[in-house]
Design an enzyme around this catalytic site. Sequence first.
Site, PDB file in Angstrom:
ATOM      1  N   HIS A 196     -24.287 -16.703  52.670  1.00  0.00           N
ATOM      2  CA  HIS A 196     -25.163 -17.879  52.577  1.00  0.00           C
ATOM      3  C   HIS A 196     -26.515 -17.481  52.000  1.00  0.00           C
ATOM      4  CE1 HIS A 196     -26.871 -21.719  54.440  1.00  0.00           C
ATOM      5  NE2 HIS A 196     -27.957 -21.042  54.099  1.00  0.00           N
ATOM      6  N   GLU A 197     -27.149 -16.468  52.611  1.00  0.00           N
ATOM      7  CA  GLU A 197     -28.493 -16.086  52.190  1.00  0.00           C
ATOM      8  C   GLU A 197     -28.517 -15.494  50.788  1.00  0.00           C
ATOM      9  OE1 GLU A 197     -30.979 -17.153  53.726  1.00  0.00           O
ATOM     10  OE2 GLU A 197     -29.901 -17.800  55.502  1.00  0.00           O
ATOM     11  N   ASP A 209     -30.293 -25.955  50.245  1.00  0.00           N
ATOM     12  CA  ASP A 209     -29.792 -26.421  51.536  1.00  0.00           C
ATOM     13  C   ASP A 209     -29.782 -27.941  51.509  1.00  0.00           C
ATOM     14  OD1 ASP A 209     -31.489 -23.725  53.140  1.00  0.00           O
ATOM     15  OD2 ASP A 209     -29.333 -23.940  52.867  1.00  0.00           O
TER      16      ASP A 209
END
Length: 243
Positions: A196-197, A209
């Site tokens: 994700h990061e 996001d």
Amino acid sequence: MSVAALKNAAAFVHVGNRGVHIGPGVLRGPRAAPSVDLFRSSIGAIGALLGAASRGLGPAFKTGDIELPTPPSPWVAAHHAALKQALGDERALLLEKKAELARWDVLAKANFARFFGPPTEPRRAIIQARVEHELALNKELTDDPTFSHFRDSTNPDSNLFAYVHPGDQRHTIFLGDMFKKAASIGKDSKAGTLAHEMSHFNDIGATGDKGYGIENALRLAKTRPEDAITNADNFEYYIENAK
């Protein structure tokens, strides 16, 4: 600071049901009930206002004539084995998806559509490129014996997983309490959090996001596929094989 200066520094707040996004830093917080988790990290806030987050971060954040020492990271220093495991698990998941995208059979297309919408060739190419970029970054971080790309978050929010500054060419990942408590693999895992990061970095995936949590991710894929393919949670859940 003037309004124009604030806009130039991209110092804005984005509140979602998993966290808050201030300036160029992307903050990953809670996924359950909606909350307003104010980002009080001094380095994150100052960096956002002064533009430090868009620079490559070395041993200190440099903002013109101002130098902010990097805070100590005791959890990172004491948990190299856990970080190595997380990177190894992430790499295995990325390689699995690389093979799935290359195979591109009925099941692979159906899985792609579940998280990203229509499985067209151009959209497949976007995810293939993102996977390759993350594999390269994963190797870079794994080969660093000091794990200097990881820092303890200074944000006191106990519901925080992790955050990054998308323009950071050194690819520093700031780890929160939820990352440290997360399972190794599976939904909302350490491995998935890294995927994700990493996807937020401008030179990796430039994701945003736009929706938090598995339900919102699946809804985006059905109703707003153009957002789903650039949403970090959709990519994470695809990599995690989340149910």
